[in-house]
Design an enzyme around this catalytic site. Structure first.
Site, PDB file in Angstrom:
ATOM      1  N   ASP A  99       1.892   2.391  -2.915  1.00 37.92           N
ATOM      2  CA  ASP A  99       1.878   2.693  -1.406  1.00 37.92           C
ATOM      3  C   ASP A  99       3.213   2.321  -1.019  1.00 37.92           C
ATOM      4  O   ASP A  99       3.773   3.051  -0.368  1.00 37.92           O
ATOM      5  CB  ASP A  99       0.820   1.746  -0.605  1.00 37.92           C
ATOM      6  CG  ASP A  99      -0.346   2.206  -1.156  1.00 37.92           C
ATOM      7  OD1 ASP A  99      -0.681   3.606  -1.335  1.00 37.92           O
ATOM      8  OD2 ASP A  99      -1.483   1.573  -0.829  1.00 37.92           O
TER       9      ASP A  99
ATOM     10  N   ARG B 283      -0.072 -14.304   2.596  1.00 35.90           N
ATOM     11  CA  ARG B 283       0.414 -13.290   3.629  1.00 35.90           C
ATOM     12  C   ARG B 283       1.295 -13.828   4.591  1.00 35.90           C
ATOM     13  O   ARG B 283       2.418 -13.273   5.099  1.00 35.90           O
ATOM     14  CB  ARG B 283      -0.912 -12.548   4.553  1.00 35.90           C
ATOM     15  CG  ARG B 283      -1.823 -11.769   3.307  1.00 35.90           C
ATOM     16  CD  ARG B 283      -0.891 -10.918   2.218  1.00 35.90           C
ATOM     17  NE  ARG B 283      -1.592 -10.271   1.449  1.00 35.90           N
ATOM     18  CZ  ARG B 283      -1.504  -9.872   0.112  1.00 35.90           C
ATOM     19  NH1 ARG B 283      -0.250  -9.879  -0.342  1.00 35.90           N
ATOM     20  NH2 ARG B 283      -2.210  -8.843  -0.496  1.00 35.90           N
TER      21      ARG B 283
ATOM     22  N   ASP C 136      -5.486  -8.076   5.168  1.00 35.85           N
ATOM     23  CA  ASP C 136      -4.006  -8.358   5.184  1.00 35.85           C
ATOM     24  C   ASP C 136      -3.245  -7.641   6.137  1.00 35.85           C
ATOM     25  O   ASP C 136      -2.367  -8.346   6.330  1.00 35.85           O
ATOM     26  CB  ASP C 136      -3.595  -7.886   3.702  1.00 35.85           C
ATOM     27  CG  ASP C 136      -4.030  -8.875   2.617  1.00 35.85           C
ATOM     28  OD1 ASP C 136      -4.446  -9.832   2.619  1.00 35.85           O
ATOM     29  OD2 ASP C 136      -4.355  -8.003   1.455  1.00 35.85           O
TER      30      ASP C 136
ATOM     31  N   SER D 273      -8.034  -2.389  -7.143  1.00 41.91           N
ATOM     32  CA  SER D 273      -7.120  -2.796  -6.310  1.00 41.91           C
ATOM     33  C   SER D 273      -6.872  -4.435  -6.502  1.00 41.91           C
ATOM     34  O   SER D 273      -7.753  -5.122  -6.207  1.00 41.91           O
ATOM     35  CB  SER D 273      -7.308  -2.598  -4.880  1.00 41.91           C
ATOM     36  OG  SER D 273      -6.509  -3.128  -4.132  1.00 41.91           O
TER      37      SER D 273
HETATM   38  N1  ARG Z   1     -10.635  -9.797   0.484  1.00 43.59           N
HETATM   39  C1  ARG Z   1      -9.866 -10.702   0.167  1.00 43.59           C
HETATM   40  C2  ARG Z   1      -8.928 -11.159   1.211  1.00 43.59           C
HETATM   41  O1  ARG Z   1      -9.178 -10.705   2.375  1.00 43.59           O
HETATM   42  C3  ARG Z   1      -8.711 -10.220  -0.827  1.00 43.59           C
HETATM   43  C4  ARG Z   1      -7.879  -9.049  -0.570  1.00 43.59           C
HETATM   44  C5  ARG Z   1      -6.875  -8.464  -1.597  1.00 43.59           C
HETATM   45  N2  ARG Z   1      -6.192  -7.508  -1.320  1.00 43.59           N
HETATM   46  C6  ARG Z   1      -6.218  -6.499  -2.401  1.00 43.59           C
HETATM   47  N3  ARG Z   1      -5.077  -5.687  -2.092  1.00 43.59           N
HETATM   48  N4  ARG Z   1      -6.881  -6.369  -3.246  1.00 43.59           N
HETATM   49  O2  ARG Z   1      -8.083 -12.125   1.536  1.00 43.59           O
END
Ligand code: ARG
Length: 405
Positions: free
Chosen positions: A2, A81, A110, A160
């Site tokens: 992306d 993040r 995120d 992912s």
């Molecule tokens: N569900 C988790 C969170 O909200 C993991 C997010 C991970 N992102 C990814 N691109 N796999 O923190």
């Protein structure tokens, strides 16, 4: 993919792109990422090593707060993040940029974490998420990449994945069926507990003010300690998490994690707190811990409450110094011993065979006063007639502690 495609996409619209990659312990090849950024058309690239800062400012408070979202998820992705967002703003200011961009989709948490943190630091800085705008399928995106001659590495992963020092998040593919057991290939940091060694591994972890500082009497800084523990506990199949998660954007999602060190350290830290903190401190702390954890998950790192809670939680960790002995065995982490100069445990008081025992009179007196609220309210509701005890008046309506034989 992306973010690589996004660089080209911006360029097509005459936008100059400066790229940033943060090393938060994800074990990525920073050099090849930089090369890919320049190939895609970035005018400048920043590679920041943030492992120490991530450990000190984000992982450490998560340990003190025993942070497990909905009792299970150690917040690994969520913690990285706000730090990355801070650096985005810093570099944007340095470069005189009008906007920052990220590769998050419109379904995830995120994006919330990036957008809110950036806006909190600079409300005038625009946040652009190209994937929220172009809404391409994976196939369409690949076609665009091919058309533009972009070098997209053949990601054999069907998932992912996001990883950092504190854990690995795995989403998508067959994991989207909450009934299906995650296949072995989804895991990289942990062995299948069934295949873990038959001999358990014992480990001593020393904590200072709530933060682990030694493993088996070896002093290590936090990033080293966490990395080592990820390996050790992972080899024993510890740290797999399978979670039905309530996302910020209102839906449930099946999430799988590997976080061997996080699961081990939080279990050990919780246990040590139990030996040291008072009953009332423990009870209240779990409320503060929970609120802190939710704020971080929900993308509200920038909320002033997060900071206040963090100070309070650190204050409660002031005496959380001592050692925890754990046993790693086929996917489980079991605390088998704990000791601390500040332990509130007293064998003289608690022991069965020796030492202090309240006298019969002391015990009865305490229990009478302790139970009185419960018994008086019950009695009041049943309209029990008043009868004296030992020939005198009842303690309260219908309440008798000392019956005549
Ligand atoms: N569900 C988790 C969170 O909200 C993991 C997010 C991970 N992102 C990814 N691109 N796999 O923190």
């Amino acid at each position: 993919m992306d973010t690589t495609v996004a660089i080209k996409w911006f360029q097509d619209q005459g936008v100059e792109v400066v790229t940033l990659t943060a090393n938060v312990g994800q074990k990525a090849d920073m050099r090849s990422i930089e090369e890919r950024a320049y190939q895609a058309g970035a005018v400048k690239h920043y590679s920041l090593d943030l492992i120490s800062e991530f450990a000190e400012r984000f992982v450490a408070p998560a340990i003190r707060a025993n942070a497990l979202y909905e009792g299970k998820y150690p917040l690994s992705s969520a913690l990285s993040r706000p730090l990355i967002a801070e650096k985005l703003v810093e570099i944007a200011h340095k470069e005189g940029a009008d906007a920052v961009a990220h590769g998050c989709t419109s379904k995830g948490n995120d994006q919330v974490r990036f957008d809110v943190t950036v806006k909190a630091l600079d409300p005038n800085l625009e946040v652009i998420a190209p994937t929220r705008i172009w809404k391409w399928t994976r196939k369409e995106e690949l076609e665009y990449a091919k058309l533009k001659g972009l070098d997209i590495p053949e990601t054999h992963s069907k998932y992912s994945v996001d990883q950092n020092l504190w854990g690995r998040s795995i989403e998508g593919g067959e994991l989207e069926d909450p009934w299906a057991e995650p296949p072995e290939e989804a895991f990289e940091w942990t062995v299948n507990p069934e295949k873990a060694p038959d001999e358990p591994m014992y480990l001593n972890i020393w904590f200072e003010k709530g933060i682990p500082t030694s493993l088996n009497d070896r002093r290590l800084d936090l990033p080293e300690l966490v990395s080592e523990l990820n390996k050790m506990a992972g080899e024993h199949g510890v740290g797999r998490v399978d979670h039905m998660e309530s996302r910020v954007i209102g839906f449930k999602s099946r999430e799988v994690y590997e976080a061997p060190a996080a699961i081990t350290l939080i279990e050990a830290h919780k246990d040590l707190e139990k030996a040291i903190l008072s009953r009332r401190e423990l009870k209240f702390k779990s409320l503060a811990d929970n609120e802190w954890t939710n704020l971080v998950y929900e993308g509200l790192w920038a909320d002033p409450l997060r900071e206040s809670l963090e100070e309070f939680i650190a204050k409660l960790n002031h005496y959380v110094t001592g050692e925890v002995r754990i046993k790693l065995y086929k996917g489980s982490v079991i605390v088998v011993g704990r000791s601390s100069p500040y332990s509130a445990y007293s064998k003289e008081i608690a022991g069965y065979d020796e030492g202090w025992y309240p006298s019969d009179e002391e015990a009865r007196g305490f229990i009478q006063a302790w139970g009185l609220h419960t018994l008086t309210t019950r009695a009041a509701r049943r309209d029990v007639p008043k009868i004296g005890i030992r020939g005198t008046a009842p303690v309260a309506k219908g309440v008798y502690f000392f019956h005549e034989a």
